[in-house]
Design an enzyme around this catalytic site. Sequence first.
Site, PDB file in Angstrom:
ATOM      1  N   GLU A   1       0.789  -1.219   0.000  1.00 54.58           N
ATOM      2  CA  GLU A   1       0.000   0.000   0.000  1.00 54.58           C
ATOM      3  C   GLU A   1       0.828   1.279   0.000  1.00 54.58           C
ATOM      4  O   GLU A   1       0.416   2.282  -0.575  1.00 54.58           O
ATOM      5  CB  GLU A   1      -0.942   0.014   1.216  1.00 54.58           C
TER       6      GLU A   1
ATOM      7  N   SER B   1     -55.866 -27.415  10.358  1.00 59.95           N
ATOM      8  CA  SER B   1     -56.510 -27.997  11.538  1.00 59.95           C
ATOM      9  C   SER B   1     -55.797 -27.686  12.834  1.00 59.95           C
ATOM     10  O   SER B   1     -56.344 -27.940  13.912  1.00 59.95           O
ATOM     11  CB  SER B   1     -56.624 -29.516  11.373  1.00 59.95           C
TER      12      SER B   1
END
Length: 757
Positions: free
Chosen positions: A161, A427
């Site tokens: 970098e 149900s």
Amino acid sequence: MAWGKKKSGRKEPTFGLGAALSDLRLTADDRVPGGGDDRPKKTPKQAPKRESNNGGGDKPRKSRTSSKARSSGGFGKGIKRLFYWGAVLGLWAAIAIVGVVIYVGAHLPPIQSLEIPKRPPTIQIVGMDGTVLATRGEQAGANVSLKDLPPYLPKAFIAIEDRRFYSHYGVDPIGIARAAATNLMHRGVSQGGSTLTQQLAKNLFLTQERTMARKLQEVELAFWLERKHSKAEILELYLNRVYFGSGAYGVEAAAQKYFGKPAKNVTVAEAAMLAGLVKSPSRLAPNRNPEGAEARAKVVLAAMQDAEFITAAQAKGATGVPQYNVKPVGAGTVNYVADWIGEVLDDLVGQVDESIIVETTIDPKLQTVAEAAIIDELAAKSVKFNVTQGALVAMTPDGSVRAMVGGRNYSESQFNRAVTAKRQPGSSFKPFVYLTAIEAGLTPETIRTDAPIDIKGWKPENYTHEYFGSVTLTQALSMSLNTVAVRLGLEVGPQNVVRTAHRMGIASKLEANASISLGTSEVSMTELVGAYAPFANGGLAVSPHVVNRIRTVEGKKTLYTRPAETASQVIDARAVAAMNTMMQQTILSGSAKKAELPGWYAAGKTGTSQDFRDAWFIGYTSQLVTGVWLGNDDNSPTKKATGGGLPVEIWSRFMKTAHQGLQPQPVPGLAPSNSFSTNPIGQALSSLLPGSSAPSPSAPPERGYVPSAPVYNGYRPQPPAPTQTNYPAARQQPQQNVRPEAASGLDGWLTERLFGR
């Protein structure tokens, strides 16, 4: 004087003004140019003028000295002009630069007030035993100092970098020029010229927008950081604040996220991979793009070797046999719980501006068991039944959620089917109909008619097209007879059924019509399971919850503590005992016979919606209330998946593990003295129920019906033995038996309420 001689022409001298002006003559050179008509006109034949003192009439010669003087004077004037205008332009450029600096500085916070900002807040979600379940927000690891890191880790960042990090003062002109030349050659942005200091300034104080104003602000802040902090401090800040993708900020969080280890233990290869992520953290995250991350790591290793930060042997060893050991992307179903917590967090503590710890009711062990039960069963049988999704919710009888699975794979779908989805319960909604009837004065032994029914053209039918005449409520519920449920719902009133369901904990809107008895109104799974909890706790209303306490990371401040609730009684003890007696029979000999929980008293209800779109089972003990749902997200039908099949199998697998090592406790109303197996009436009913003598390989399914065309398939119950005279045989017309009620059927119910007994 002789007469032949010529006069000499001697003139006498004159005096005065006239004499002084007599010899004055004006020449053309003495005239003012442009003087008008008096100017002498030059003809083409006119000879050039000669100097009056030329004497000989020769051409005038140009002076060599005067020509050189004029030439040197013009060059000097050019140099002066160039210097002058250069100075003017330089002055204006300086003024412009100062203006830009002032403008950019005016849009920054005051330099004297700039401080290193706090880390972004992190939300850590832990289980009931303190185990970290998930992390939300921007995940930031603990600060690490340079001395605690292996030397090759920070050097990896410098190599790739900012090679000149220790020689520039925040901005690297050489690096900028090199990047500009490279980008020009590639006709695009292929290399950046930002230093580590500039990147830190951007990460700490600025946004990620790509504008000239932001870049100028970045430069100013870089100079400020260099003046304020040492190189070591800047590098340490950078390593602890840079973003590495997947929500990880700082090398410590990234090392834990991707490698499952602290930053101090990363290898050379792993350090190179971390350094390579800074260029494009989202695209190169190793848990999402391992090939791209590895290729970038090789570039970093080459840069480290070129900068002589590592030896050739180290670079070759790390490149030849990389040991990355990347953790997979978090696909655990506990993330559904974390998302649910994120939705309610704002209501509990408001905006989160500091890191917090959320203490939950989740049992990590049960969560793992629930996840395995859903995933494994679907993996084995999803194709057979055309079922693609499943969900499970388990909570204690007081509403504390112990496990939640919102889908089979969180990484593929973050939609929480346990909380957000609403489906027809079929149900499994019938217990609220029967509870309303029990509260109206009926009992589990009350007899009602199972026969065809026509309600304004709507003809709900039983699953098998078969009818059993007069049956008890217990038999009707355990076998999930639809005609009895519809008759019962009309008898007690659909609006009263809706009120009962809401009182029990259903929050969704319910339509008060005849089909409500068959579960045609959609509900969420969490609210349906919560509405079953009063059956397990003796009739007390509960509110499903997952958060117990919220505190700051240091524990200095408690932001939320779940208040102690005074539970209200929503069902009386008699009704609880009656309902539990009936729903226990569903497991013993009804539609949920596959449910196995040896040594424990359990009860529950299955459910299958129209066209087999949803399959449910909600069952409970004195310890846990657990619901399972299976279906498809697009609401497409399954291949005859019923509530008594796969959902019951998943429920049994989960509940067996969850109850291991616990002392069996009776469900309210199901003590040994009155359990269904020892109840004479229950024994008589058991003999009536299909398959009571031996377990059936497939439980009798049930389903709710809506006015659309129904589908009937599956189990066909057998009629009772003809020797039984207590109750009518199957297909027999209803008999005029004496019942505990004043009258039977819908007509009797209307007569009783209109005219009394």
